[in-house]
Design a protein around this motif. Structure first.
Motif, PDB file in Angstrom:
ATOM      1  N   ARG A 132      -6.588  15.787  -4.185  1.00 18.06           N
ATOM      2  CA  ARG A 132      -5.984  16.129  -2.904  1.00 18.06           C
ATOM      3  C   ARG A 132      -4.595  15.520  -2.767  1.00 18.06           C
ATOM      4  N   ASN A 133      -4.440  14.312  -3.248  1.00 12.77           N
ATOM      5  CA  ASN A 133      -3.114  13.700  -3.199  1.00 12.77           C
ATOM      6  C   ASN A 133      -2.103  14.522  -4.000  1.00 12.77           C
ATOM      7  N   ILE A 134      -2.540  15.018  -5.158  1.00 21.03           N
ATOM      8  CA  ILE A 134      -1.641  15.864  -5.947  1.00 21.03           C
ATOM      9  C   ILE A 134      -1.255  17.096  -5.125  1.00 21.03           C
TER      10      ILE A 134
ATOM     11  N   LEU B 129      -1.382  17.581  -1.895  1.00 18.73           N
ATOM     12  CA  LEU B 129      -0.621  17.299  -0.680  1.00 18.73           C
ATOM     13  C   LEU B 129       0.793  16.808  -0.956  1.00 18.73           C
ATOM     14  N   TYR B 130       0.907  15.897  -1.941  1.00 18.74           N
ATOM     15  CA  TYR B 130       2.187  15.194  -2.064  1.00 18.74           C
ATOM     16  C   TYR B 130       3.041  15.627  -3.233  1.00 18.74           C
ATOM     17  N   ALA B 131       2.412  16.210  -4.280  1.00 18.42           N
ATOM     18  CA  ALA B 131       3.198  16.592  -5.450  1.00 18.42           C
ATOM     19  C   ALA B 131       3.182  18.105  -5.667  1.00 18.42           C
TER      20      ALA B 131
ATOM     21  N   VAL C 211      -2.215  13.309 -13.100  1.00 14.07           N
ATOM     22  CA  VAL C 211      -0.812  13.319 -13.513  1.00 14.07           C
ATOM     23  C   VAL C 211      -0.029  14.341 -12.698  1.00 14.07           C
ATOM     24  N   ASP C 212       1.104  13.906 -12.143  1.00 18.24           N
ATOM     25  CA  ASP C 212       1.963  14.898 -11.488  1.00 18.24           C
ATOM     26  C   ASP C 212       3.426  14.540 -11.706  1.00 18.24           C
ATOM     27  N   THR C 213       4.291  15.521 -11.476  1.00 18.10           N
ATOM     28  CA  THR C 213       5.734  15.281 -11.606  1.00 18.10           C
ATOM     29  C   THR C 213       6.370  15.434 -10.233  1.00 18.10           C
TER      30      THR C 213
ATOM     31  N   GLY D 283       6.828  10.889  -6.629  1.00 19.24           N
ATOM     32  CA  GLY D 283       6.603   9.488  -6.986  1.00 19.24           C
ATOM     33  C   GLY D 283       6.325   8.640  -5.748  1.00 19.24           C
ATOM     34  N   ILE D 284       5.996   7.369  -5.986  1.00 17.95           N
ATOM     35  CA  ILE D 284       5.654   6.475  -4.877  1.00 17.95           C
ATOM     36  C   ILE D 284       6.633   5.307  -4.877  1.00 17.95           C
ATOM     37  N   LYS D 285       7.257   5.064  -3.708  1.00 20.66           N
ATOM     38  CA  LYS D 285       8.279   4.026  -3.644  1.00 20.66           C
ATOM     39  C   LYS D 285       7.661   2.635  -3.653  1.00 20.66           C
TER      40      LYS D 285
ATOM     41  N   LEU E  89       2.236  -0.816  -0.640  1.00 23.51           N
ATOM     42  CA  LEU E  89       2.070  -0.201   0.683  1.00 23.51           C
ATOM     43  C   LEU E  89       1.001   0.893   0.650  1.00 23.51           C
ATOM     44  N   VAL E  90       1.072   1.798  -0.337  1.00 19.14           N
ATOM     45  CA  VAL E  90       0.094   2.905  -0.372  1.00 19.14           C
ATOM     46  C   VAL E  90      -1.295   2.411  -0.744  1.00 19.14           C
ATOM     47  N   MET E  91      -1.374   1.202  -1.302  1.00 19.34           N
ATOM     48  CA  MET E  91      -2.691   0.656  -1.642  1.00 19.34           C
ATOM     49  C   MET E  91      -3.343  -0.037  -0.455  1.00 19.34           C
TER      50      MET E  91
ATOM     51  N   GLY F  59      -5.551   2.473   5.248  1.00 16.97           N
ATOM     52  CA  GLY F  59      -5.010   3.028   6.483  1.00 16.97           C
ATOM     53  C   GLY F  59      -3.573   3.490   6.396  1.00 16.97           C
ATOM     54  N   TYR F  60      -2.891   3.223   5.275  1.00 19.44           N
ATOM     55  CA  TYR F  60      -1.505   3.680   5.181  1.00 19.44           C
ATOM     56  C   TYR F  60      -1.460   5.138   4.750  1.00 19.44           C
ATOM     57  N   SER F  61      -0.822   5.965   5.550  1.00 22.63           N
ATOM     58  CA  SER F  61      -0.721   7.381   5.213  1.00 22.63           C
ATOM     59  C   SER F  61       0.593   7.940   5.728  1.00 22.63           C
ATOM     60  N   THR F  62       1.221   8.819   4.932  1.00 21.25           N
ATOM     61  CA  THR F  62       2.432   9.468   5.408  1.00 21.25           C
ATOM     62  C   THR F  62       2.129  10.875   5.913  1.00 21.25           C
ATOM     63  N   SER F  63       0.819  11.234   5.901  1.00 26.02           N
ATOM     64  CA  SER F  63       0.490  12.621   6.243  1.00 26.02           C
ATOM     65  C   SER F  63      -0.495  12.709   7.403  1.00 26.02           C
TER      66      SER F  63
ATOM     67  N   GLY G 105      -3.292  11.281   7.380  1.00 25.10           N
ATOM     68  CA  GLY G 105      -4.647  11.179   6.825  1.00 25.10           C
ATOM     69  C   GLY G 105      -5.243   9.830   7.176  1.00 25.10           C
ATOM     70  N   LEU G 106      -6.415   9.538   6.608  1.00 26.18           N
ATOM     71  CA  LEU G 106      -7.057   8.263   6.909  1.00 26.18           C
ATOM     72  C   LEU G 106      -6.439   7.117   6.106  1.00 26.18           C
ATOM     73  N   GLY G 107      -5.657   7.460   5.084  1.00 22.52           N
ATOM     74  CA  GLY G 107      -5.069   6.418   4.243  1.00 22.52           C
ATOM     75  C   GLY G 107      -6.118   5.640   3.476  1.00 22.52           C
ATOM     76  N   ALA G 108      -7.259   6.294   3.235  1.00 25.71           N
ATOM     77  CA  ALA G 108      -8.354   5.618   2.542  1.00 25.71           C
ATOM     78  C   ALA G 108      -8.418   6.022   1.081  1.00 25.71           C
ATOM     79  N   GLY G 109      -7.607   7.043   0.719  1.00 20.57           N
ATOM     80  CA  GLY G 109      -7.718   7.624  -0.620  1.00 20.57           C
ATOM     81  C   GLY G 109      -7.505   6.635  -1.755  1.00 20.57           C
ATOM     82  N   LEU G 110      -6.267   6.142  -1.893  1.00 22.35           N
ATOM     83  CA  LEU G 110      -5.967   5.301  -3.053  1.00 22.35           C
ATOM     84  C   LEU G 110      -6.739   3.977  -3.044  1.00 22.35           C
ATOM     85  N   PRO G 111      -6.731   3.218  -1.930  1.00 23.66           N
ATOM     86  CA  PRO G 111      -7.531   1.988  -1.951  1.00 23.66           C
ATOM     87  C   PRO G 111      -9.022   2.286  -2.168  1.00 23.66           C
TER      88      PRO G 111
HETATM   89  N1  LIG Z   1       0.471  11.674  -6.182  1.00 20.03           N
HETATM   90  C1  LIG Z   1       1.218  11.167  -5.206  1.00 20.03           C
HETATM   91  N2  LIG Z   1       2.575  11.375  -5.168  1.00 20.03           N
HETATM   92  C2  LIG Z   1       3.318  10.866  -4.186  1.00 20.03           C
HETATM   93  N3  LIG Z   1       2.860  10.130  -3.156  1.00 20.03           N
HETATM   94  C3  LIG Z   1       1.539   9.889  -3.107  1.00 20.03           C
HETATM   95  C4  LIG Z   1       0.658  10.388  -4.124  1.00 20.03           C
HETATM   96  N4  LIG Z   1      -0.577   9.968  -3.828  1.00 20.03           N
HETATM   97  C5  LIG Z   1      -0.496   9.254  -2.687  1.00 20.03           C
HETATM   98  N5  LIG Z   1       0.778   9.209  -2.241  1.00 20.03           N
HETATM   99  C6  LIG Z   1       1.255   8.463  -1.040  1.00 20.03           C
HETATM  100  O1  LIG Z   1       0.331   7.426  -0.757  1.00 20.03           O
HETATM  101  C7  LIG Z   1      -0.136   7.540   0.584  1.00 20.03           C
HETATM  102  C8  LIG Z   1      -1.551   7.039   0.678  1.00 20.03           C
HETATM  103  O2  LIG Z   1      -2.443   7.906  -0.006  1.00 20.03           O
HETATM  104  P1  LIG Z   1      -3.969   7.897   0.313  1.00 20.03           P
HETATM  105  O3  LIG Z   1      -4.439   6.486   0.173  1.00 20.03           O
HETATM  106  O4  LIG Z   1      -4.634   8.919  -0.527  1.00 20.03           O
HETATM  107  O5  LIG Z   1      -4.072   8.275   1.848  1.00 20.03           O
HETATM  108  P2  LIG Z   1      -3.768   9.676   2.561  1.00 20.03           P
HETATM  109  O6  LIG Z   1      -3.826  10.739   1.512  1.00 20.03           O
HETATM  110  O7  LIG Z   1      -4.866   9.804   3.565  1.00 20.03           O
HETATM  111  O8  LIG Z   1      -2.426   9.550   3.196  1.00 20.03           O
HETATM  112  C9  LIG Z   1       0.049   8.984   0.954  1.00 20.03           C
HETATM  113  O9  LIG Z   1       0.153   9.162   2.350  1.00 20.03           O
HETATM  114  C10 LIG Z   1       1.320   9.349   0.199  1.00 20.03           C
HETATM  115  O10 LIG Z   1       2.449   8.981   0.923  1.00 20.03           O
END
Ligand SMILES: Nc1ncnc2c1ncn2[C@@H]1O[C@H](COP(=O)(O)OP(=O)(O)O)[C@@H](O)[C@H]1O
Ligand SMILES: [Mg+2]
Lengths: 134, 289, 118
Positions: free
Chosen positions: A48-50, A52-54, A77-79, A82-84, A88-90, A93-97, A99-105
């Protein structure tokens, strides 16, 4: 099933496909039901992150085997952008969209090994492995 | 050279076996249980000798060795029976070959030693391997047994289940406990589960974290969790560590927890006959006599 | 394929039987709110027995549905969440706090009854 394969993610429905393959492979490898759910959920998050974000990318699956353990390694893998700030994304609760920000952690907690390689403007590769519990 | 030694040993196998048996008989009293009968000890020794000679003759056939080790493992004899036996065989055989030779110099002596070692080593390796294999087996069996033992789930009455936790809880065990807990709730159709931590020696932040997670997972599947058996020192550590259990139903004892589980499931315990009534009846009876 | 919503007295019953993709989840959310509005239902049971994965997206949709229904005056009970799904949700860090749950559909209805004080 080949020990290594991948799916391309660019439609929403690909997320479902990606996690179904993960569950199948996990089942075949002998993971219990709970671990199957953990792996399938982790793949769903990564796919889903791919999406949504890539916009587009791949999920690679690989059966890994060492002398005394066996596991499933999943690489997203995506092109994309990227993540700055990785720390922060780990954070929970951190999300730029919105979302719940629970994905990566969450993925990190669901799996046994977790690694992010990313570069702004070039893309992101997340590698994560779960070992079969003996 | 080695084939000559092999011939000497094979041709004189009877004498060697006799010397060897005398040697290991003296070990029996020191090392092994007196519970092994003499006849079993004798026949096993003979078989052992046979296995050694087969292996020498066939230059390391492992089939016979494997069968023999399997038998010894089943008998439950210690590994030292095998290693002592082979050491004794090494001594006896070396002495025997040397006694059969006219001229003994250092070269000759080291040749004898290396030949004998050459016979013995594959047998030792095989036997020790089989033994450790079986230990690993036993260990993993014990681990499984421990895991099952570690978190039993007791359905006390319809809708109420108790899980007594005993011993230290680490992350791995916490996951197993949670799986068992949830599966059990479904299996027994429990409305309430009581997790009894009387037997958990330390509740640190990690353990508390796992307990909270377990309780939340139980809530998600549709049941309620009550944490019971909170000893004073555990209450103290929980508060001192700043662990927040306020969303968590807790009771000091299993008894209190059970009472509140009954309330939740809309039940009460009724004494069919009160103590006073019993005493009255008894007095009545005695008076009637 | 849309998820069917059944009406039973003043309750709505939903049993999710298929793998939910994002689109289906969103459509379901809209359908349910619509149904609550039309029927004036006071309680909803969503049975998840056949669902073997809930990721953070679907969890968010479910949580939102519960909160939105509540705003419209309908209590929601989630039933039949599988142990593996519950553990996964907890590890993801999703707690679905303030959400009513029950072991199965039947107990979900009982719970609604108690909650609504009928
Ligand atoms: N593949 C990716 N490419 C770029 N940014 C990403 C990618 N995956 C995650 N992110 C960034 O990390 C944030 C946190 O992701 P995640 O923990 O999955 O929560 P959520 O998807 O609910 O926002 C996203 O809001 C996004 O900004
Ligand atoms: Mg995400």
């Amino acid at each position: 099933m080949t020990p290594q394969s991948f799916v391309t993610v660019y439609k929403e429905w690909d997320i479902v496909g990606a996690r179904q393959i993960a569950r199948e492979m996990a089942k075949e490898l002998g993971f219990n039901v709970v671990d199957q759910a953990r792996i399938a959920t982790a793949v769903s998050e990564l796919a889903r992150n791919i999406y949504l974000y890539a916009k587009e990318g791949q999920i690679h699956y690989e059966v890994v085997e060492t002398m005394n353990k066996k596991g499933l390694c999943v690489r997203a893998v995506d092109t994309g952008p990227g993540i700055k700030d990785i720390s922060l994304v780990m954070q929970d609760g951190y999300s730029t969209s919105g979302g719940l920000g629970a994905g990566l952690p969450g993925v990190k907690r669901l799996m046994d090994e977790f690694d992010i390689q990313t570069k702004v403007g070039e893309g992101t590769t997340i590698t994560t492995t779960k070992w079969v519990r003996l | 050279m080695e084939s000559r030694f092999t011939r000497i040993v094979v041709e004189n196998s009877n004498t060697i076996v006799q010397m060897w048996i005398k040697e290991i008989d003296s070990l029996k009293e020191v090392n092994y249980t007196a519970t092994i009968s003499d006849s079993l000890y004798d026949s096993t020794n003979r078989e052992f000798a046979e296995v050694i000679f087969t292996s020498i003759r066939n230059q390391g056939s492992t089939n016979a060795v494997e069968e023999f080790s399997g038998k010894i493992i089943k008998l439950g004899w210690p590994l030292s029976y095998i290693t002592d036996g082979l050491q004794a065989f090494r001594r006896v055989t070396t002495d025997f070959i040397l006694s059969q030779s006219e001229k003994v110099d250092t070269d000759y002596f080291s040749n004898v030693l290396s030949s004998v070692n050459h016979w013995i080593e594959p047998i030792i390796r095989q036997l020790v391997n089989d033994y450790t294999g079986s230990w690993e087996n036993i260990l993993s069996l014990q681990r499984v047994a421990l895991q099952e033992l570690s978190a039993p789930l007791i359905p006390v009455i319809d809708g109420i289940t108790i899980m007594p936790l005993i011993g230290t809880i680490d992350t791995e065990r916490a996951k197993l406990i949670m799986e068992g807990l949830l599966q059990g709730v479904i299996k027994h159709n429990s409305e309430v589960v009581l997790i009894d931590i009387t037997g958990v020696p330390v509740v640190d932040t990690m353990v508390a974290h796992h307990l909270i997670q377990a309780a939340e997972a139980v809530r998600l599947i549709g049941a309620k969790c009550i944490l019971v058996g909170i000893r004073p020192e555990i209450a103290q550590t929980i508060v001192k560590l700043g662990i927040d259990l306020s969303d968590f139903a807790t009771k000091s004892s299993l008894k209190k927890g059970f009472t509140s589980a009954l309330e939740i499931t809309n039940r009460t315990i009724v004494d069919l006959e009160s103590k006073e009534e019993k005493v009255e009846k008894l007095i009545h009876l005695l008076q009637g006599e | 394929m849309p998820i069917p919503i059944l009406k039973l007295h003043n309750y709505l019953l939903i049993s999710i039987q298929t793998e939910i993709d994002d689109q289906t989840a969103i459509e379901f959310q809209e359908d349910l709110l619509d149904k609550i509005h039309k029927t004036g239902a006071s309680g909803v049971v969503i049975d998840l027995t056949s669902v073997d994965i809930i990721d953070s997206f679907i969890a968010k949709v479910l949580g939102d549905v519960v909160a939105m229904s509540d705003l419209m005056g309908a209590k929601v009970v989630l039933t039949g969440i599988q142990p593996a799904v519950a553990m996964t949700l907890i590890e993801l860090g999703i707690h679905l706090q303030n959400i009513l749950t029950a072991l199965d559909l039947e107990q979900g209805l009982i719970k609604l009854h108690q909650e609504l004080g009928v």
